[in-house]
Write an enzyme that holds these catalytic residues in place. Structure first.
Site, short mmCIF file in Angstrom:
data_model
loop_
_atom_site.label_atom_id
_atom_site.label_comp_id
_atom_site.label_asym_id
_atom_site.label_seq_id
_atom_site.Cartn_x
_atom_site.Cartn_y
_atom_site.Cartn_z
N ASP A 71 0.97 -1.06 0.07
CA ASP A 71 0.06 0.09 0.04
C ASP A 71 0.77 1.45 0.00
O ASP A 71 0.56 2.11 -0.61
CB ASP A 71 -0.87 0.03 1.36
CG ASP A 71 -2.06 0.81 1.21
OD1 ASP A 71 -2.41 1.51 0.02
OD2 ASP A 71 -2.71 1.43 2.02
N CYS A 108 -4.13 4.82 -2.54
CA CYS A 108 -4.92 3.92 -3.51
C CYS A 108 -5.09 4.67 -4.73
O CYS A 108 -5.69 5.60 -4.83
CB CYS A 108 -6.12 3.42 -2.89
SG CYS A 108 -7.23 2.36 -3.78
#
Length: 317
Positions: free
Chosen positions: A13, A247
Protein backbone atom coordinates in the site's frame (compact mmCIF):
# COMPACT_ATOMS: atom_id res chain seq x y z
CA UNK A 1 0.64 -5.02 29.18
CA UNK A 2 -0.65 -7.02 26.21
CA UNK A 3 1.44 -6.56 23.08
CA UNK A 4 0.12 -5.31 19.77
CA UNK A 5 1.09 -6.56 16.31
CA UNK A 6 2.03 -4.06 13.63
CA UNK A 7 1.75 -5.16 10.01
CA UNK A 8 3.90 -2.97 7.79
CA UNK A 9 2.22 -2.46 4.43
CA UNK A 10 4.80 -0.08 2.92
CA UNK A 11 5.96 -2.61 0.28
CA UNK A 12 2.37 -2.80 -0.99
CA UNK A 13 0.00 0.00 0.00
CA UNK A 14 2.90 2.32 0.63
CA UNK A 15 4.49 1.99 -2.80
CA UNK A 16 1.46 1.39 -5.03
CA UNK A 17 0.72 5.10 -5.37
CA UNK A 18 4.32 6.28 -5.83
CA UNK A 19 5.09 7.93 -9.18
CA UNK A 20 8.30 5.93 -9.57
CA UNK A 21 8.49 2.14 -9.74
CA UNK A 22 11.13 0.63 -7.47
CA UNK A 23 13.06 -2.37 -8.73
CA UNK A 24 12.29 -5.71 -7.03
CA UNK A 25 15.76 -5.76 -5.43
CA UNK A 26 15.08 -2.38 -3.80
CA UNK A 27 11.72 -3.58 -2.52
CA UNK A 28 13.40 -6.68 -1.08
CA UNK A 29 15.86 -4.40 0.71
CA UNK A 30 12.91 -2.48 2.16
CA UNK A 31 11.39 -5.72 3.43
CA UNK A 32 14.69 -6.82 4.96
CA UNK A 33 15.15 -3.47 6.70
CA UNK A 34 11.70 -3.86 8.23
CA UNK A 35 12.55 -7.38 9.37
CA UNK A 36 15.84 -6.18 10.87
CA UNK A 37 13.89 -3.59 12.89
CA UNK A 38 11.73 -6.37 14.32
CA UNK A 39 8.53 -5.73 12.38
CA UNK A 40 6.55 -8.95 12.98
CA UNK A 41 4.35 -9.00 9.87
CA UNK A 42 4.88 -7.53 6.40
CA UNK A 43 2.63 -7.23 3.38
CA UNK A 44 5.21 -7.79 0.65
CA UNK A 45 3.09 -6.58 -2.28
CA UNK A 46 0.03 -7.42 -4.31
CA UNK A 47 -0.50 -9.95 -7.08
CA UNK A 48 -2.32 -7.62 -9.45
CA UNK A 49 -2.15 -6.86 -13.14
CA UNK A 50 1.06 -4.80 -13.54
CA UNK A 51 -0.58 -2.82 -16.33
CA UNK A 52 -3.07 -1.50 -13.78
CA UNK A 53 -0.62 -1.08 -10.88
CA UNK A 54 2.90 -0.98 -12.38
CA UNK A 55 4.44 -0.34 -8.95
CA UNK A 56 3.66 -3.98 -8.08
CA UNK A 57 5.36 -5.49 -11.12
CA UNK A 58 7.79 -8.26 -10.23
CA UNK A 59 6.05 -9.41 -7.05
CA UNK A 60 6.74 -13.06 -7.91
CA UNK A 61 10.42 -12.15 -8.28
CA UNK A 62 10.36 -10.54 -4.84
CA UNK A 63 8.96 -13.71 -3.29
CA UNK A 64 11.65 -15.77 -5.04
CA UNK A 65 14.42 -13.42 -3.90
CA UNK A 66 13.21 -13.57 -0.30
CA UNK A 67 13.35 -17.37 -0.40
CA UNK A 68 16.81 -17.30 -2.01
CA UNK A 69 18.01 -14.98 0.76
CA UNK A 70 16.92 -17.44 3.42
CA UNK A 71 13.51 -16.09 4.40
CA UNK A 72 10.83 -18.69 5.06
CA UNK A 73 7.55 -17.46 3.57
CA UNK A 74 5.74 -19.91 5.87
CA UNK A 75 7.32 -18.44 9.03
CA UNK A 76 4.96 -17.49 11.83
CA UNK A 77 5.06 -14.83 14.51
CA UNK A 78 5.05 -15.52 18.24
CA UNK A 79 1.25 -15.22 18.24
CA UNK A 80 1.01 -17.76 15.39
CA UNK A 81 0.27 -15.36 12.54
CA UNK A 82 2.06 -15.69 9.22
CA UNK A 83 4.97 -13.26 8.98
CA UNK A 84 4.53 -12.61 5.26
CA UNK A 85 1.33 -11.87 3.40
CA UNK A 86 0.29 -10.34 0.08
CA UNK A 87 -2.85 -8.82 -1.34
CA UNK A 88 -4.80 -10.75 -3.99
CA UNK A 89 -7.87 -9.28 -5.71
CA UNK A 90 -9.12 -12.40 -7.48
CA UNK A 91 -8.60 -16.09 -8.25
CA UNK A 92 -5.74 -15.43 -10.67
CA UNK A 93 -3.93 -13.31 -8.11
CA UNK A 94 -4.33 -16.06 -5.55
CA UNK A 95 -2.92 -18.69 -7.92
CA UNK A 96 0.15 -16.55 -8.55
CA UNK A 97 0.66 -15.94 -4.82
CA UNK A 98 0.38 -19.63 -4.00
CA UNK A 99 2.80 -20.53 -6.80
CA UNK A 100 5.26 -17.96 -5.41
CA UNK A 101 5.28 -19.70 -2.02
CA UNK A 102 3.01 -17.47 0.08
CA UNK A 103 1.09 -19.31 2.81
CA UNK A 104 -1.17 -16.43 3.76
CA UNK A 105 -2.97 -13.99 1.48
CA UNK A 106 -5.32 -11.08 1.93
CA UNK A 107 -8.38 -10.89 -0.29
CA UNK A 108 -9.69 -7.38 -0.77
CA UNK A 109 -13.01 -5.77 -1.55
CA UNK A 110 -14.78 -2.55 -0.61
CA UNK A 111 -17.79 -2.24 1.66
CA UNK A 112 -19.28 0.25 -0.81
CA UNK A 113 -20.34 -0.56 -4.34
CA UNK A 114 -18.90 2.73 -5.58
CA UNK A 115 -15.33 1.99 -4.53
CA UNK A 116 -15.65 -1.70 -5.39
CA UNK A 117 -16.70 -0.84 -8.94
CA UNK A 118 -13.89 1.70 -9.29
CA UNK A 119 -11.35 -0.83 -8.07
CA UNK A 120 -12.64 -4.20 -9.29
CA UNK A 121 -15.34 -3.44 -11.89
CA UNK A 122 -18.01 -5.30 -9.90
CA UNK A 123 -20.32 -4.81 -6.95
CA UNK A 124 -19.45 -5.81 -3.41
CA UNK A 125 -21.95 -8.68 -3.59
CA UNK A 126 -20.32 -9.96 -6.77
CA UNK A 127 -16.89 -9.88 -5.09
CA UNK A 128 -18.27 -11.87 -2.15
CA UNK A 129 -19.64 -14.51 -4.52
CA UNK A 130 -16.22 -14.82 -6.16
CA UNK A 131 -14.52 -15.02 -2.76
CA UNK A 132 -16.85 -17.84 -1.71
CA UNK A 133 -15.76 -19.81 -4.75
CA UNK A 134 -12.03 -19.46 -4.50
CA UNK A 135 -11.91 -19.64 -0.70
CA UNK A 136 -12.55 -23.34 -1.26
CA UNK A 137 -9.35 -23.53 -3.32
CA UNK A 138 -7.38 -21.63 -0.69
CA UNK A 139 -8.43 -24.04 2.05
CA UNK A 140 -7.86 -27.03 -0.24
CA UNK A 141 -4.31 -25.84 -0.87
CA UNK A 142 -3.63 -25.49 2.85
CA UNK A 143 -3.24 -21.71 2.84
CA UNK A 144 -4.93 -19.25 5.17
CA UNK A 145 -6.45 -15.93 4.25
CA UNK A 146 -7.79 -12.68 5.56
CA UNK A 147 -10.33 -10.35 4.01
CA UNK A 148 -9.63 -6.62 3.81
CA UNK A 149 -12.79 -4.50 3.80
CA UNK A 150 -12.06 -1.16 2.19
CA UNK A 151 -14.21 1.93 2.79
CA UNK A 152 -15.33 0.40 6.09
CA UNK A 153 -15.77 3.87 7.59
CA UNK A 154 -16.96 5.80 4.55
CA UNK A 155 -16.60 5.90 0.77
CA UNK A 156 -15.27 8.71 -1.45
CA UNK A 157 -17.99 7.89 -4.00
CA UNK A 158 -21.00 6.72 -1.97
CA UNK A 159 -20.42 8.61 1.27
CA UNK A 160 -21.88 6.93 4.35
CA UNK A 161 -21.32 3.18 4.77
CA UNK A 162 -23.50 1.55 7.41
CA UNK A 163 -21.82 -0.45 10.20
CA UNK A 164 -24.41 -3.18 9.61
CA UNK A 165 -23.16 -3.59 6.04
CA UNK A 166 -19.56 -3.88 7.21
CA UNK A 167 -20.55 -6.36 9.93
CA UNK A 168 -22.43 -8.53 7.42
CA UNK A 169 -19.43 -8.59 5.07
CA UNK A 170 -17.09 -9.51 7.94
CA UNK A 171 -19.37 -12.31 9.11
CA UNK A 172 -19.67 -13.67 5.56
CA UNK A 173 -15.88 -13.62 5.25
CA UNK A 174 -15.50 -15.61 8.45
CA UNK A 175 -18.18 -18.06 7.31
CA UNK A 176 -16.12 -18.88 4.19
CA UNK A 177 -12.96 -19.40 6.23
CA UNK A 178 -11.22 -16.05 6.76
CA UNK A 179 -8.93 -16.03 9.78
CA UNK A 180 -8.37 -12.28 9.71
CA UNK A 181 -10.61 -9.29 9.05
CA UNK A 182 -8.93 -6.03 8.06
CA UNK A 183 -11.10 -2.95 8.54
CA UNK A 184 -9.74 -0.26 6.23
CA UNK A 185 -10.34 3.48 6.42
CA UNK A 186 -9.29 3.81 2.80
CA UNK A 187 -9.53 7.58 2.46
CA UNK A 188 -9.13 8.65 6.07
CA UNK A 189 -12.78 9.52 6.72
CA UNK A 190 -13.15 7.96 10.18
CA UNK A 191 -13.26 9.65 13.58
CA UNK A 192 -12.41 7.97 16.91
CA UNK A 193 -15.97 7.43 18.16
CA UNK A 194 -16.93 5.79 14.87
CA UNK A 195 -13.83 3.59 14.92
CA UNK A 196 -14.42 2.51 18.51
CA UNK A 197 -18.06 1.63 17.83
CA UNK A 198 -17.40 -0.44 14.70
CA UNK A 199 -14.35 -2.20 16.15
CA UNK A 200 -16.28 -3.09 19.30
CA UNK A 201 -19.12 -4.52 17.19
CA UNK A 202 -16.80 -6.61 15.02
CA UNK A 203 -14.82 -7.91 18.02
CA UNK A 204 -18.06 -8.91 19.73
CA UNK A 205 -19.47 -10.69 16.67
CA UNK A 206 -16.31 -12.54 15.59
CA UNK A 207 -14.29 -12.97 18.79
CA UNK A 208 -12.08 -15.81 17.57
CA UNK A 209 -10.71 -14.07 14.47
CA UNK A 210 -7.84 -11.57 14.26
CA UNK A 211 -9.23 -8.10 13.59
CA UNK A 212 -6.71 -5.69 12.08
CA UNK A 213 -7.26 -1.97 11.63
CA UNK A 214 -5.90 -0.29 8.50
CA UNK A 215 -5.86 3.49 8.86
CA UNK A 216 -4.97 6.39 6.60
CA UNK A 217 -4.02 9.74 8.07
CA UNK A 218 -5.59 11.74 5.26
CA UNK A 219 -7.32 14.17 7.63
CA UNK A 220 -4.90 13.83 10.55
CA UNK A 221 -7.17 11.59 12.64
CA UNK A 222 -5.27 8.34 12.07
CA UNK A 223 -3.43 8.12 15.39
CA UNK A 224 -6.45 9.19 17.43
CA UNK A 225 -8.37 6.46 15.61
CA UNK A 226 -5.66 3.91 16.40
CA UNK A 227 -5.77 4.83 20.09
CA UNK A 228 -9.57 4.58 20.15
CA UNK A 229 -9.40 1.13 18.55
CA UNK A 230 -6.74 -0.02 21.01
CA UNK A 231 -8.92 1.10 23.91
CA UNK A 232 -11.75 -1.21 22.80
CA UNK A 233 -9.51 -4.22 22.19
CA UNK A 234 -7.91 -4.06 18.73
CA UNK A 235 -4.43 -5.57 18.95
CA UNK A 236 -3.37 -5.66 15.28
CA UNK A 237 -2.69 -2.58 13.15
CA UNK A 238 -1.58 -1.98 9.58
CA UNK A 239 0.85 0.90 9.12
CA UNK A 240 3.43 1.95 6.53
CA UNK A 241 7.03 2.94 7.04
CA UNK A 242 7.36 6.70 6.64
CA UNK A 243 3.60 7.17 6.37
CA UNK A 244 3.65 6.65 2.60
CA UNK A 245 0.75 5.23 0.68
CA UNK A 246 -2.55 5.64 -1.06
CA UNK A 247 -4.92 3.90 -3.44
CA UNK A 248 -4.77 4.55 -7.20
CA UNK A 249 -8.53 3.89 -7.43
CA UNK A 250 -9.69 6.07 -4.52
CA UNK A 251 -9.46 9.87 -4.67
CA UNK A 252 -7.49 11.51 -1.84
CA UNK A 253 -6.43 8.19 -0.28
CA UNK A 254 -3.11 9.63 0.80
CA UNK A 255 -0.87 8.50 3.58
CA UNK A 256 -1.10 5.44 5.77
CA UNK A 257 -0.39 6.04 9.43
CA UNK A 258 3.37 5.77 9.83
CA UNK A 259 4.81 2.66 11.45
CA UNK A 260 7.44 4.60 13.40
CA UNK A 261 4.90 7.13 14.71
CA UNK A 262 2.58 4.31 15.77
CA UNK A 263 5.40 2.44 17.53
CA UNK A 264 6.31 5.66 19.34
CA UNK A 265 2.70 6.06 20.48
CA UNK A 266 2.60 2.53 21.85
CA UNK A 267 6.03 2.91 23.47
CA UNK A 268 4.66 5.89 25.37
CA UNK A 269 1.58 3.93 26.39
CA UNK A 270 3.73 1.11 27.73
CA UNK A 271 2.45 -1.29 25.05
CA UNK A 272 5.07 -3.68 23.58
CA UNK A 273 5.36 -4.02 19.80
CA UNK A 274 8.66 -5.93 19.60
CA UNK A 275 9.99 -3.28 17.19
CA UNK A 276 13.27 -1.39 17.55
CA UNK A 277 12.18 2.22 17.01
CA UNK A 278 15.70 3.49 16.26
CA UNK A 279 16.14 0.87 13.54
CA UNK A 280 12.71 1.68 12.15
CA UNK A 281 13.54 5.39 11.95
CA UNK A 282 16.80 4.52 10.19
CA UNK A 283 14.84 2.41 7.70
CA UNK A 284 12.50 5.35 7.13
CA UNK A 285 15.47 7.64 6.49
CA UNK A 286 16.75 5.14 3.91
CA UNK A 287 13.32 5.00 2.25
CA UNK A 288 13.14 8.79 2.15
CA UNK A 289 16.52 8.91 0.40
CA UNK A 290 15.47 6.13 -1.97
CA UNK A 291 12.26 7.92 -2.96
CA UNK A 292 14.04 11.27 -3.10
CA UNK A 293 11.67 13.22 -0.89
CA UNK A 294 10.75 13.81 2.76
CA UNK A 295 8.16 11.37 4.09
CA UNK A 296 5.09 12.27 6.17
CA UNK A 297 6.18 10.49 9.37
CA UNK A 298 7.07 12.87 12.18
CA UNK A 299 8.87 11.06 14.99
CA UNK A 300 12.10 10.78 13.01
CA UNK A 301 12.07 14.53 12.36
CA UNK A 302 11.31 15.61 15.93
CA UNK A 303 13.15 12.77 17.66
CA UNK A 304 11.49 10.19 19.89
CA UNK A 305 10.46 10.98 23.45
CA UNK A 306 9.86 7.27 24.03
CA UNK A 307 12.58 5.32 22.18
CA UNK A 308 11.60 2.22 24.16
CA UNK A 309 8.49 0.91 25.89
CA UNK A 310 8.03 2.80 29.14
CA UNK A 311 6.40 1.72 32.36
CA UNK A 312 3.08 3.44 32.90
CA UNK A 313 3.14 2.74 36.65
CA UNK A 314 3.97 6.36 37.63
CA UNK A 315 0.97 7.59 35.64
CA UNK A 316 -1.47 4.98 36.93
CA UNK A 317 -0.81 5.30 40.67
Amino acid sequence: MEAVTIVDVAPRDGLQNEPDVLEPATRVELIERLLAAGVPRIEIGSFVNPRQVPQMAGIDQIARMLIERGHNLAARTTNDLFRFTALVPNQRGYELAAAAGLRHVRLVLAASDGLNRANFKRTTAESLIEFSRFALNIRRDGLTFGVAIGAAFGCPFDGYVSPERVRAIAEHAVDIGAGEIILADTTGMAVPTQVAALCRTILDRIPDVTVTLHLHNTRNTGYANAFAAWQVGIRSFDAALGGIGGCPFAPRAVGNIASEDLVHLFNGLGVPTGIDLSALIAASDWLSATLGRPLPALVGKAGPVYPQVVSMAPYLS
